[in-house]
Design a protein around this motif. Structure first.
Motif, short mmCIF file in Angstrom:
data_model
loop_
_atom_site.label_atom_id
_atom_site.label_comp_id
_atom_site.label_asym_id
_atom_site.label_seq_id
_atom_site.Cartn_x
_atom_site.Cartn_y
_atom_site.Cartn_z
N LYS A 148 0.77 -1.17 -0.10
CA LYS A 148 -0.05 0.00 -0.11
C LYS A 148 1.32 1.25 0.30
O LYS A 148 2.09 0.94 -0.15
CB LYS A 148 -0.72 -0.13 1.02
N TYR B 293 -11.89 -2.81 -3.46
CA TYR B 293 -12.72 -2.92 -1.72
C TYR B 293 -14.40 -3.19 -1.74
O TYR B 293 -15.32 -2.07 -0.65
CB TYR B 293 -12.00 -1.48 -0.93
N ARG C 74 -1.28 -14.56 4.43
CA ARG C 74 -1.90 -14.11 4.97
C ARG C 74 -1.68 -13.87 6.95
O ARG C 74 -1.93 -13.13 7.62
CB ARG C 74 -4.15 -14.46 5.33
N THR D 33 -5.00 -7.38 10.74
CA THR D 33 -5.33 -6.57 10.21
C THR D 33 -5.17 -4.78 11.23
O THR D 33 -4.64 -4.08 10.25
CB THR D 33 -7.15 -5.90 10.29
N ASN E 242 -1.70 -0.39 7.30
CA ASN E 242 -1.07 -1.04 7.74
C ASN E 242 -0.43 -2.11 6.02
O ASN E 242 0.22 -3.53 6.57
CB ASN E 242 -2.54 -2.77 7.97
P1 GTP Z 1 -6.92 -6.35 3.36
O1 GTP Z 1 -5.83 -7.00 3.39
O2 GTP Z 1 -6.28 -4.93 3.02
O3 GTP Z 1 -7.98 -6.07 2.65
O4 GTP Z 1 -6.91 -6.48 4.57
P2 GTP Z 1 -8.04 -7.21 5.67
O5 GTP Z 1 -8.25 -8.11 4.96
O6 GTP Z 1 -7.00 -7.64 6.80
O7 GTP Z 1 -8.96 -6.21 6.49
P3 GTP Z 1 -10.26 -5.96 5.56
O8 GTP Z 1 -10.42 -6.44 3.96
O9 GTP Z 1 -11.45 -6.00 6.91
O10 GTP Z 1 -9.65 -4.69 5.29
C1 GTP Z 1 -9.70 -3.74 4.23
C2 GTP Z 1 -8.77 -2.64 4.84
O11 GTP Z 1 -9.51 -1.43 5.95
C3 GTP Z 1 -7.36 -2.09 6.23
O12 GTP Z 1 -6.60 -3.26 5.41
C4 GTP Z 1 -7.11 -1.52 6.06
O13 GTP Z 1 -6.72 -0.57 5.71
C5 GTP Z 1 -8.57 -0.84 6.47
N1 GTP Z 1 -8.94 -1.13 7.71
C6 GTP Z 1 -10.42 -1.57 7.64
N2 GTP Z 1 -11.07 -1.71 9.04
C7 GTP Z 1 -10.67 0.09 9.26
C8 GTP Z 1 -10.90 0.12 10.51
O14 GTP Z 1 -11.83 0.19 11.20
N3 GTP Z 1 -10.49 2.08 10.36
C9 GTP Z 1 -9.58 2.03 8.79
N4 GTP Z 1 -9.29 3.65 8.58
N5 GTP Z 1 -10.18 1.38 8.37
C10 GTP Z 1 -10.00 -0.19 8.14
#
Ligand code: GTP
Ligand code: MG
Length: 128
Positions: free
Chosen positions: A9, A49, A85, A91, A112
């Motif tokens: 990212k 997303y 993962r 996350t 992240n």
């Molecule tokens: P990805 O690998 O990026 O898809 O992350 P993930 O699978 O661990 O998490 P998820 O798909 O649920 O969310 C996608 C992305 O949205 C996360 O990696 C974060 O960057 C962002 N995100 C998720 N939850 C939050 C939140 O509560 N606040 C904020 N600011 N960003 C969030």
């Protein structure tokens, strides 16, 4: 063979963590099958997303992902989707275990460092 989509990212690119992230996947034993530096347009970020569209943080997430270049990669190997993962970690980086990319290199959920597909089907979709 299974494939997954891994994206460094904008924060990871800006902080100079591209080599570090690639190195972790190489050392694990996965094979890099595609790579490009890419500035993601807003419509494609929203498509990527789309499952999170109803979340309150969605506009901030789209601003973040489109804020600078990302490194798009496909990686191949046995069990690569689930293993990636695990290498990436939880996350929220504060909940991610030490030894994982997020656990070692980040503090904020909204910064992240890396994305990894959550299923082989989404891996195929996201590589496309
Ligand atoms: P990805 O690998 O990026 O898809 O992350 P993930 O699978 O661990 O998490 P998820 O798909 O649920 O969310 C996608 C992305 O949205 C996360 O990696 C974060 O960057 C962002 N995100 C998720 N939850 C939050 C939140 O509560 N606040 C904020 N600011 N960003 C969030
Ligand atoms: Mg996800």
């Amino acid at each position: 063979v299974e494939e997954t989509y891994i994206m460094i990212k904008p924060d990871g690119v800006q902080r100079g963590l591209v080599g570090e992230v690639i190195s972790r996947f190489e050392k694990k034993g996965f094979k890099l099958t595609g790579l490009k530096l890419f500035h993601c347009p807003k419509d494609l970020a929203e498509e990527h997303y789309k499952d999170l569209k109803s979340k309150s943080f969605f506009p901030k997430l789209i601003d973040y992902i489109t804020s600078g270049p990302v490194v798009c990669m496909s990686w191949e190997g046995i069990g690569v989707v689930a293993s990636a993962r695990k290498l990436i970690g939880a996350t929220n980086p504060l909940q991610a275990e030490p030894g994982t990319i997020r656990g070692d290199l980040a503090v904020q959920t909204g910064r992240n460092v890396v994305h990894g597909s959550d299923s082989p089907e989404n891996g195929k979709r996201e590589i496309g």
